[in-house]
Design a protein around this motif. Structure first.
Motif, PDB file in Angstrom:
ATOM      1  N   PRO A   1     -64.912  10.159  31.187  1.00  0.00           N
ATOM      2  CA  PRO A   1     -64.578  11.899  31.283  1.00  0.00           C
ATOM      3  C   PRO A   1     -63.076  11.938  30.871  1.00  0.00           C
ATOM      4  CG  PRO A   1     -65.500  11.108  33.228  1.00  0.00           C
ATOM      5  CD  PRO A   1     -65.357   9.848  32.682  1.00  0.00           C
ATOM      6  N   THR A   2     -62.854  13.035  30.186  1.00  0.00           N
ATOM      7  CA  THR A   2     -61.250  13.344  29.792  1.00  0.00           C
ATOM      8  C   THR A   2     -61.067  14.772  29.428  1.00  0.00           C
ATOM      9  OG1 THR A   2     -59.524  12.537  28.194  1.00  0.00           O
ATOM     10  CG2 THR A   2     -61.767  13.083  27.087  1.00  0.00           C
ATOM     11  N   ALA A   3     -59.879  15.145  29.936  1.00  0.00           N
ATOM     12  CA  ALA A   3     -59.510  16.459  29.643  1.00  0.00           C
ATOM     13  C   ALA A   3     -58.483  16.563  28.562  1.00  0.00           C
ATOM     14  CB  ALA A   3     -58.842  17.081  30.734  1.00  0.00           C
ATOM     15  N   GLN A   4     -58.490  17.171  27.377  1.00  0.00           N
ATOM     16  CA  GLN A   4     -57.696  17.094  26.302  1.00  0.00           C
ATOM     17  C   GLN A   4     -57.405  18.516  25.570  1.00  0.00           C
ATOM     18  OE1 GLN A   4     -56.800  14.304  24.823  1.00  0.00           O
ATOM     19  NE2 GLN A   4     -57.541  13.099  26.419  1.00  0.00           N
ATOM     20  N   GLN A   5     -56.321  18.685  24.989  1.00  0.00           N
ATOM     21  CA  GLN A   5     -55.793  19.721  24.197  1.00  0.00           C
ATOM     22  C   GLN A   5     -56.710  19.559  22.703  1.00  0.00           C
ATOM     23  OE1 GLN A   5     -51.852  21.061  23.918  1.00  0.00           O
ATOM     24  NE2 GLN A   5     -51.567  20.993  26.329  1.00  0.00           N
ATOM     25  N   ILE A   6     -57.603  20.208  22.552  1.00  0.00           N
ATOM     26  CA  ILE A   6     -58.442  20.321  21.280  1.00  0.00           C
ATOM     27  C   ILE A   6     -58.099  21.473  20.566  1.00  0.00           C
ATOM     28  CG2 ILE A   6     -60.759  20.107  20.524  1.00  0.00           C
ATOM     29  CD1 ILE A   6     -61.671  19.340  23.400  1.00  0.00           C
ATOM     30  N   ARG A   7     -57.818  20.934  19.132  1.00  0.00           N
ATOM     31  CA  ARG A   7     -57.428  21.909  18.014  1.00  0.00           C
ATOM     32  C   ARG A   7     -58.693  21.976  17.223  1.00  0.00           C
ATOM     33  NH1 ARG A   7     -53.381  19.841  16.575  1.00  0.00           N
ATOM     34  NH2 ARG A   7     -51.802  21.891  16.878  1.00  0.00           N
ATOM     35  N   PHE A   8     -59.348  23.109  17.016  1.00  0.00           N
ATOM     36  CA  PHE A   8     -60.420  23.469  16.183  1.00  0.00           C
ATOM     37  C   PHE A   8     -60.682  24.752  15.490  1.00  0.00           C
ATOM     38  CE2 PHE A   8     -61.553  25.076  20.187  1.00  0.00           C
ATOM     39  CZ  PHE A   8     -62.513  26.087  19.904  1.00  0.00           C
ATOM     40  N   GLU A   9     -61.409  24.914  14.383  1.00  0.00           N
ATOM     41  CA  GLU A   9     -61.467  26.161  13.575  1.00  0.00           C
ATOM     42  C   GLU A   9     -62.950  26.992  14.199  1.00  0.00           C
ATOM     43  OE1 GLU A   9     -61.070  26.648   9.077  1.00  0.00           O
ATOM     44  OE2 GLU A   9     -63.148  26.572   9.374  1.00  0.00           O
TER      45      GLU A   9
ATOM     46  N   PRO B   1     -57.308  27.737  29.313  1.00  0.00           N
ATOM     47  CA  PRO B   1     -55.958  28.172  28.526  1.00  0.00           C
ATOM     48  C   PRO B   1     -56.272  27.948  26.803  1.00  0.00           C
ATOM     49  CG  PRO B   1     -55.357  26.854  30.379  1.00  0.00           C
ATOM     50  CD  PRO B   1     -56.931  26.572  30.228  1.00  0.00           C
ATOM     51  N   TYR B   2     -55.666  28.641  26.056  1.00  0.00           N
ATOM     52  CA  TYR B   2     -55.785  28.600  24.688  1.00  0.00           C
ATOM     53  C   TYR B   2     -54.670  29.165  23.970  1.00  0.00           C
ATOM     54  CZ  TYR B   2     -57.909  33.160  24.135  1.00  0.00           C
ATOM     55  OH  TYR B   2     -57.916  34.646  24.048  1.00  0.00           O
ATOM     56  N   VAL B   3     -54.378  28.791  22.868  1.00  0.00           N
ATOM     57  CA  VAL B   3     -53.325  29.276  22.041  1.00  0.00           C
ATOM     58  C   VAL B   3     -54.104  29.446  20.700  1.00  0.00           C
ATOM     59  CG1 VAL B   3     -51.225  28.703  20.875  1.00  0.00           C
ATOM     60  CG2 VAL B   3     -51.437  28.266  23.037  1.00  0.00           C
ATOM     61  N   ILE B   4     -53.716  30.748  19.960  1.00  0.00           N
ATOM     62  CA  ILE B   4     -54.222  31.116  18.676  1.00  0.00           C
ATOM     63  C   ILE B   4     -53.040  30.667  17.519  1.00  0.00           C
ATOM     64  CG2 ILE B   4     -54.897  32.598  17.134  1.00  0.00           C
ATOM     65  CD1 ILE B   4     -56.591  34.118  19.249  1.00  0.00           C
ATOM     66  N   GLU B   5     -53.197  29.740  17.048  1.00  0.00           N
ATOM     67  CA  GLU B   5     -52.376  29.436  15.879  1.00  0.00           C
ATOM     68  C   GLU B   5     -52.125  30.072  14.654  1.00  0.00           C
ATOM     69  OE1 GLU B   5     -51.435  24.701  17.243  1.00  0.00           O
ATOM     70  OE2 GLU B   5     -52.940  25.055  15.519  1.00  0.00           O
ATOM     71  N   GLU B   6     -53.460  30.477  13.996  1.00  0.00           N
ATOM     72  CA  GLU B   6     -53.593  31.010  12.763  1.00  0.00           C
ATOM     73  C   GLU B   6     -54.941  31.927  12.747  1.00  0.00           C
ATOM     74  OE1 GLU B   6     -54.459  29.054   8.659  1.00  0.00           O
ATOM     75  OE2 GLU B   6     -52.438  28.331   9.463  1.00  0.00           O
ATOM     76  N   GLN B   7     -54.752  33.008  12.053  1.00  0.00           N
ATOM     77  CA  GLN B   7     -56.002  33.832  11.843  1.00  0.00           C
ATOM     78  C   GLN B   7     -56.074  34.448  10.576  1.00  0.00           C
ATOM     79  OE1 GLN B   7     -57.652  35.925  15.430  1.00  0.00           O
ATOM     80  NE2 GLN B   7     -55.728  36.677  15.426  1.00  0.00           N
ATOM     81  N   GLU B   8     -57.070  34.649   9.834  1.00  0.00           N
ATOM     82  CA  GLU B   8     -57.442  35.044   8.534  1.00  0.00           C
ATOM     83  C   GLU B   8     -58.547  35.849   8.509  1.00  0.00           C
ATOM     84  OE1 GLU B   8     -57.697  33.525   3.596  1.00  0.00           O
ATOM     85  OE2 GLU B   8     -58.042  32.033   5.486  1.00  0.00           O
ATOM     86  N   ASP B   9     -58.494  37.274   8.053  1.00  0.00           N
ATOM     87  CA  ASP B   9     -59.696  38.061   7.927  1.00  0.00           C
ATOM     88  C   ASP B   9     -60.552  37.786   6.962  1.00  0.00           C
ATOM     89  OD1 ASP B   9     -61.524  40.118   7.812  1.00  0.00           O
ATOM     90  OD2 ASP B   9     -60.114  41.509   8.037  1.00  0.00           O
ATOM     91  N   LEU B  10     -61.552  37.190   6.914  1.00  0.00           N
ATOM     92  CA  LEU B  10     -62.783  36.827   6.117  1.00  0.00           C
ATOM     93  C   LEU B  10     -64.250  37.402   6.461  1.00  0.00           C
ATOM     94  CD1 LEU B  10     -61.940  32.951   5.632  1.00  0.00           C
ATOM     95  CD2 LEU B  10     -61.468  34.759   4.205  1.00  0.00           C
ATOM     96  N   THR B  11     -63.914  38.679   6.610  1.00  0.00           N
ATOM     97  CA  THR B  11     -64.966  39.524   7.400  1.00  0.00           C
ATOM     98  C   THR B  11     -66.269  39.581   6.166  1.00  0.00           C
ATOM     99  OG1 THR B  11     -63.765  40.640   8.673  1.00  0.00           O
ATOM    100  CG2 THR B  11     -66.219  41.566   8.240  1.00  0.00           C
ATOM    101  N   ASP B  12     -65.961  40.102   5.184  1.00  0.00           N
ATOM    102  CA  ASP B  12     -67.024  40.190   3.979  1.00  0.00           C
ATOM    103  C   ASP B  12     -67.494  38.931   3.444  1.00  0.00           C
ATOM    104  OD1 ASP B  12     -66.757  42.895   4.096  1.00  0.00           O
ATOM    105  OD2 ASP B  12     -65.113  43.230   2.444  1.00  0.00           O
TER     106      ASP B  12
ATOM    107  N   ARG C   1     -61.508  33.919  10.383  1.00  0.00           N
ATOM    108  CA  ARG C   1     -61.201  32.341  10.448  1.00  0.00           C
ATOM    109  C   ARG C   1     -59.991  31.992  11.117  1.00  0.00           C
ATOM    110  NH1 ARG C   1     -61.565  28.929   5.226  1.00  0.00           N
ATOM    111  NH2 ARG C   1     -59.589  29.898   4.788  1.00  0.00           N
ATOM    112  N   THR C   2     -60.182  31.284  12.446  1.00  0.00           N
ATOM    113  CA  THR C   2     -59.230  31.271  13.421  1.00  0.00           C
ATOM    114  C   THR C   2     -58.953  29.742  13.873  1.00  0.00           C
ATOM    115  OG1 THR C   2     -59.863  33.253  14.603  1.00  0.00           O
ATOM    116  CG2 THR C   2     -58.460  31.661  15.714  1.00  0.00           C
ATOM    117  N   ARG C   3     -57.603  29.454  13.862  1.00  0.00           N
ATOM    118  CA  ARG C   3     -57.313  27.843  14.310  1.00  0.00           C
ATOM    119  C   ARG C   3     -56.761  28.226  15.807  1.00  0.00           C
ATOM    120  NH1 ARG C   3     -53.250  24.789  10.813  1.00  0.00           N
ATOM    121  NH2 ARG C   3     -51.710  25.776  12.131  1.00  0.00           N
ATOM    122  N   LEU C   4     -57.338  27.305  16.562  1.00  0.00           N
ATOM    123  CA  LEU C   4     -56.849  27.605  18.054  1.00  0.00           C
ATOM    124  C   LEU C   4     -56.685  26.237  18.610  1.00  0.00           C
ATOM    125  CD1 LEU C   4     -59.570  29.172  20.516  1.00  0.00           C
ATOM    126  CD2 LEU C   4     -60.092  28.460  17.951  1.00  0.00           C
ATOM    127  N   VAL C   5     -56.081  25.918  19.494  1.00  0.00           N
ATOM    128  CA  VAL C   5     -56.043  24.873  20.460  1.00  0.00           C
ATOM    129  C   VAL C   5     -56.507  25.368  21.935  1.00  0.00           C
ATOM    130  CG1 VAL C   5     -54.371  23.295  21.488  1.00  0.00           C
ATOM    131  CG2 VAL C   5     -53.899  24.118  19.182  1.00  0.00           C
TER     132      VAL C   5
END
Length: 877
Positions: free
Chosen positions: A395-403, A422-433, A456-460
Motif C-alpha cells: 500500500p502507498t499514498a502518492q501525489q499522482i499527476r494525470f490528465e 486534496p488536488y491542484v489543477i495545473e493546466e486546463q484547455e477548453d476542447l468541448t466541441d 482537458r485538465t492536468r491535475l495533481v
C-alpha cells in the motif's frame, strides 16, 4: 611434452547496427545465414559455427526465409549452428536488471525451441561485465562465461579464472585478451603458414600455460570460411607442437575448466578495466536523449505495465504474452552494446529512436486498454469516476499527476469511502466541441451524461492509501470546491518537516536537514565544461573552461499550494559556443537553464531542470556537496548495491607508462541512485536520467551527476582520456549528437540519518520511478477519441488488491511482479539491495521458488544475502 590443443571456434560477431543501419545489417544477415546453412550441409566435416549467441538473428532470418526453418532447426539441434542464450548482445551496466534477465529468457527460449540454446555466457564485445552476472548466468543453467573486455593483466595474467558475483555465486570464466577477432585472418600460403601460426600462438601462450588454448576465428560480419576444415588439416601437418581442431566455445571453456579447476584464481564482481581493451566508461552519458527514453520505457514496462497486467489477469482478463514479448524485443535491439551506447551514425540512432517510440506507444496503449477494460467492469454511480491503480505490491499514498476531461466547474474529489482528496489543477484547455463530436452512442436510447463543457485538465492529486497491487475508485462531487489555491511570490525559502531550503546570494542552494540540524551549502551547482570526446568517450579538451551556475541566477520565485512548495530558479550561463572558442577563452554564448525545486510531505527533494542547448561539444553536470570525505561511492547495480573507489590510484600511476587503451577514471554507472555515507548518515541522488556519476572535490565529498554531453563525431583520435586510434569511424560526423534544443531532466536528493541499509535506497527509487495510472470512466469519452467499446457487465469490486507484501528494511525488495510466461500463475522476483544486511522473503501460499528462467525449481530460502535474487512462481485464486 604433450601437444597443446588449439580450439578454433568459427563465428561471426554480428552487430545489428553501428556505423551502418539495421536495414543494411538485416540484408547481409540474410545472405550470411543462407551461406552458413549451405556450407554446413555441404561440408559434414565442418562441425559447428557460432551465430554470435544471439537468437534474434534466427528470428530475423526466418521472417524472410521461412522455407529454411527445417534445415536451420536441424542444424541447431545437432549443435552445428550454435545460438543463444542471448536475444541480443546486451549491455550489462546501464540496462535495467529486468531487461538483462528477459534478454536471456527470450533468447534461451527461442534457441531451445529451435533445437538447442548454448549454455555459455558468451559476451564478445560488451563494454565491461556486470558484477552480479555470475548469479544471473547460474539461474539460467549457465555455469561458464567467455568474454573479451574488462580485465587487465595487472589484475590477472592468465586468462582463466573463477568469476564470483557479488552474492557469492561462481561461474568458470575465460577472458579473450585480444578479442573475438584475434584469429579472424588465416594464412593459407604453405610457405608462410607455420611462421604465421607460431607468431599468433606465441601471444596466446604468453598468457596461458594450459594445454587447451583458444583461437577465435571471426570478426564483425565475417563470412563463414568454407575451407576451414581443410585449413585445420594443413595446420596440423605443418605444426608438430600443437593440435588444431574446430570446437564450440563451450567445449573449449569446459576443457580448460577440467584442466584448471584445482588452481584457478577467483576474481570478484564488476570487471571494467580498460588496459588492453577499451571499456568506454563514459559511454553511459552518450546521447542522453536516447538514454532517457530507454530509462523511461524500462520503468514503464517493469514498474507499471507488467504489474497492471497481473492485476488484469487476476480479474480474469487474458495476458497478452506476445505483445509484451514484442515490446521487450524492441527494447533488446536498443539494449545491444553499440545501440544503447549511442556510439553510432546519426542514421542508426534515428532507427533506435523510432524503436523507442514504437515500444513506448505499444506499452502506453496496452496499459490504457487494460486499465479501461478493468474500469468498465466496476460498478459506477457517478458521471465522473476514476480508477486509480497502484502497481506496487504494498500500500502507498502518492501525489499522482494525470490528465482528465472535466466540466470546468468547481468540484471536490472523493475516494471510495467518500473522503475528500486534496488536488491542484495545473493546466486546463477548453476542447468541448472536439471531445463531444467524438462521442459514439451505441445504444441511443440509453441515458447518458452529456457535459456542457469539456476541459482537458492536468491535475495533481494527493491520494489516500492505495491498495497494494490493485486499484480503488474516485469520483467528482460538485457540491463544493476542493481545489487547493496556488500562491506565487518572490520569497526564496521553502520548507517542510524534513528540510529548509534557501537560495543563497550566489544562486546556489543551502539545505538544512532539520533532524540533524546540519546546514549544507553548495547544493545544486550546475557545472558546464568542454567535451573533446566522441560517441564512445567523454574527454576534456586540452584547453578547457569550467563554468559554474554560481552567480548566474537571474530570477527566483516561490509557488505554494496545498500539496507542494517549490522554488523556480532561472539561470543564464555564459559559455563558449564551441571547442575553438573554449580554447581561446571566449564564453559569450548564453545558455538559459531553469530549475524547479519541490518539497512534498516526504524525505525527497525533487528537481526538474530545463536547458536550452544551443552550443557545441560540451558537458553539463549537477553537483551536491556533502560533509563526507569519501574513499568509496555506493550505487545500485544489477540486483544489488556496489561500492567503488572514488579514485583509481594504483592504475592512474601506471596507465601512461603501461600504455593503457584508456585512462582509468572513476566516472561510474548506476541503475537509479548514487550514494555517499558513513555509519551515521548519508546522501543519495535518485534519478531515472543519465546513469553516470563521479565523486569530485579535493576531499571527494561532492556527488557529480552527468545531465548530458555532446560531441561532433562518431570517433576521434588521440583524446586525453583515450590516446591513440579512434573508436568507431572518425569520418562519420554526428551533428545529431550535439542534441541542440530544449532538454529536460528530473532527479531527487535525499539526506538521511542512520545506516545505509536501513534507508532503503532501492525501494525509494522503485517507488519514485513508478507511474500510478488513473483511468477516467465517463460515458461521453467512449467514441473516436479513445475508440468505441461495447458496454460490459459491471461485476468487478470497487476496490481490489491482488497481493500485499511487507515493505520494511528487513524485507526483500520486489524487482518485478508479472504474469508467468508459460503458465497461468504469477512471477514475483525478490532481491536483497543491501550492502551488509540479510532480508526476509515473505511466506506466500501456493508459491514455489524457481530460477530466473521461470520454471526450473531451486531450493527454498527464507533469507537472502546481499545481492541474492529469488524468483517465486505463485498461483493465486
Amino acid at each position: 611434452m604433450p601437444k597443446k590443443t588449439v580450439h578454433i571456434y568459427s563465428h561471426t560477431h554480428w552487430d545489428q547496427e553501428w556505423y551502418f543501419t539495421s536495414s543494411r545489417s538485416r540484408i547481409y544477415l540474410f545472405n550470411h545465414i543462407k551461406n552458413v546453412i549451405r556450407v554446413l550441409e555441404e561440408t559434414p566435416e565442418f562441425p559447428c559455427y557460432l551465430l554470435d549467441a544471439q537468437s534474434a538473428l534466427i528470428e530475423s532470418y526466418l521472417e524472410w526465409a521461412p522455407e529454411d526453418r527445417e534445415p536451420l532447426f536441424r542444424l541447431i539441434a545437432e549443435n552445428r549452428i550454435i545460438t543463444g542464450p542471448w536475444y541480443t548482445q546486451t549491455d550489462q551496466l546501464v540496462i535495467h536488471q529486468e531487461s538483462v534477465v528477459r534478454n536471456l529468457y527470450y533468447g534461451s527460449e527461442i534457441a531451445a525451441a529451435a533445437g538447442n540454446s548454448m549454455r555459455l555466457g558468451y559476451v564478445p564485445d560488451c563494454f565491461g561485465q556486470g558484477g552480479n552476472m555470475p548469479q544471473i548466468y547460474k539461474q539460467f543453467g549457465i555455469n561458464h562465461a567467455l568474454f573479451w573486455r574488462g580485465i587487465s593483466d595487472n589484475t590477472l595474467h592468465e586468462t582463466e579464472f573463477f568469476w564470483e558475483g557479488d552474492n557469492g555465486d561462481r561461474v568458470f570464466a575465460v577472458q579473450m585478451p585480444w578479442g573475438y577477432h584475434y584469429g579472424g585472418l588465416l594464412d593459407e600460403t604453405p610457405e608462410t603458414m607455420k611462421a604465421f601460426l607460431d607468431d599468433k600462438m606465441a601471444l596466446i601462450e604468453s598468457r596461458s600455460a594450459r594445454t587447451n588454448l583458444l583461437y577465435p576465428h571471426g570478426f564483425d560480419q565475417a563470412p563463414i570460411r568454407e575451407n576451414l576444415p581443410s585449413l585445420v588439416n594443413a595446420f596440423n601437418k605443418c605444426d608438430d607442437q600443437r593440435h588444431y581442431q574446430i570446437s564450440s566455445p563451450l567445449e573449449f571453456v569446459q576443457a580448460v575448466e577440467e584442466e584448471a579447476a584445482a588452481d584457478a584464481r577467483v576474481l570478484k564482481g564488476e570487471l571494467t578495466e580498460g588496459k588492453h581493451s577499451r571499456v568506454h566508461k563514459t559511454i553511459f552519458s552518450c546521447r542522453a536523449d536516447l538514454k532517457l527514453l530507454n530509462n523511461e520505457i524500462e520503468a514503464l514496462l517493469v514498474n507499471t505495465l507488467e504489474p497492471v497486467l497481473a492485476v488484469s489477469r487476476g480479474l480474469g482478463e487474458a495476458y497478452p504474452a506476445q505483445i509484451i514479448a514484442d515490446i521487450w524485443k524492441l527494447m533488446f535491439y536498443n539494449a545491444a552494446h553499440d545501440s544503447i551506447g549511442g556510439c553510432n551514425s546519426d542514421d542508426t540512432n534515428q532507427d533506435i529512436f523510432f524503436r523507442y517510440k514504437q515500444a513506448r506507444d505499444l506499452a502506453l496503449n496496452l496499459l490504457e486498454l487494460h486499465t479501461r477494460k478493468i474500469s468498465m467492469r466496476i460498478p459506477r454511480e457517478h458521471d465522473y469516476t476514476f480508477t486509480a491503480f497502484n502497481p506496487l505490491p504494498y500500500p502507498t499514498a502518492q501525489q499522482i499527476r494525470f490528465e482528465a476531461w472535466l466540466p470546468g466547474i468547481p468540484f471536490t474529489l472523493r475516494d471510495a469511502a467518500g473522503n475528500a482528496l486534496p488536488y491542484v489543477i495545473e493546466e486546463q484547455e477548453d476542447l468541448t466541441d472536439y471531445v463531444l463530436n467524438q462521442s459514439i452512442r451505441l445504444n441511443p436510447g440509453k441515458p447518458w451524461h452529456r457535459p456542457e463543457k469539456v476541459y482537458r485538465t492536468r491535475l495533481v492529486v494527493a491520494s489516500d492509501t492505495l491498495p497494494a497491487l490493485g486499484y480503488t475508485r474516485w469520483h467528482l462531487d460538485f457540491s463544493a470546491d476542493g481545489a487547493a489555491v496556488t500562491k506565487t511570490d518572490n520569497e526564496q525559502t521553502i520548507e517542510n518537516a524534513v528540510y529548509r531550503i534557501e537560495v543563497e546570494s550566489s544562486g546556489l542552494l543551502a539545505i538544512t536537514h532539520k533532524a540533524s540540524g546540519k546546514r549544507y551549502t553548495r547544493q545544486m551547482e550546475f557545472v558546464e565544461n568542454g567535451d573533446d570526446g566522441d560517441s564512445y568517450n567523454y574527454s576534456p579538451p586540452r584547453q578547457d573552461m569550467h563554468i559554474s551556475a554560481e552567480n548566474s541566477l537571474v530570477s527566483a520565485r516561490r509557488n505554494v499550494d496545498g500539496l507542494r512548495q517549490s522554488l523556480t530558479l532561472d539561470y543564464v550561463l555564459s559559455v563558449p559556443a564551441d571547442l575553438n572558442d573554449r580554447a581561446s577563452g571566449i564564453a559569450d554564448r548564453k545558455m538559459p537553464l531553469s530549475a524547479t525545486v519541490t518539497l512534498q510531505d516526504d524525505e525527497l527533494i525533487r528537481f526538474t531542470v530545463d536547458v536550452d542547448n544551443q552550443v557545441l561539444s560540451h558537458r553539463l553536470c549537477v553537483r551536491f556537496a556533502t560533509d563526507i570525505m569519501a574513499s568509496v561511492s555506493c550505487a545500485d547495480q544489477l540486483f544489488g548495491a556496489i561500492t567503488r573507489p572514488v579514485e583509481l590510484k594504483e592504475s592512474l600511476q601506471v596507465w601512461e607508462a603501461e600504455q593503457w587503451h584508456e585512462k582509468p577514471i572513476a566516472i561510474e554507472p548506476m541503475q537509479s541512485y548514487v550514494n555517499l555515507h558513513d555509519d551515521r548518515h548519508g546522501f543519495t541522488f535518485h534519478t531515472n536520467g543519465v546513469r553516470e556519476y563521479e565523486i569530485v572535490g579535493d576531499n571527494f565529498d561532492t556527488v557529480a551527476v552527468t545531465l548530458f554531453r555532446s560531441f561532433s563525431h562518431m570517433g576521434k583520435t588521440d583524446l586525453l582520456y583515450r590516446p591513440g586510434r579512434a573508436s568507431g569511424e572518425s569520418v562519420v560526423a554526428t551533428p545529431d549528437a550535439q542534441i541542440l534544443g530544449p532538454l529536460s531532466f528530473a532527479f531527487s536528493w535525499r539526506i538521511y540519518r542512520g545506516r545505509f541499509d536501513d534507508a532503503q535506497h532501492a525501494r525509494v527509487s522503485k517507488t519514485l520511478l513508478t507511474t500510478f495510472p488513473v483511468y477516467q470512466d465517463s460515458d461521453f469519452l467512449n467514441g473516436r477519441l479513445r475508440f468505441c467499446l461495447s458496454d460490459e457487465v459491471r461485476d468487478y469490486p470497487e476496490t481490489f488488491s491482488l497481493l500485499t507484501l511487507p515493505a520494511t528494511a528487513s524485507d526483500a525488495l520486489v524487482s518485478t511482479v508479472k504474469c508467468a510466461e508459460r503458465d497461468t500463475g504469477y512471477i514475483i522476483r525478490f532481491y536483497n539491495p543491501n550492502l551488509a544486511s540479510t532480508v526476509a522473503l515473505p511466506a506466500l501460499s501456493d508459491a514455489r521458488p524457481v530460477m530466473l528462467d521461470e520454471h526450473t525449481s531451486m531450493p527454498d530460502r527464507q533469507l537472502l544475502q546481499p545481492g541474492d535474487v529469488q524468483t517465486l512462481y505463485v498461483e493465486m485464486d
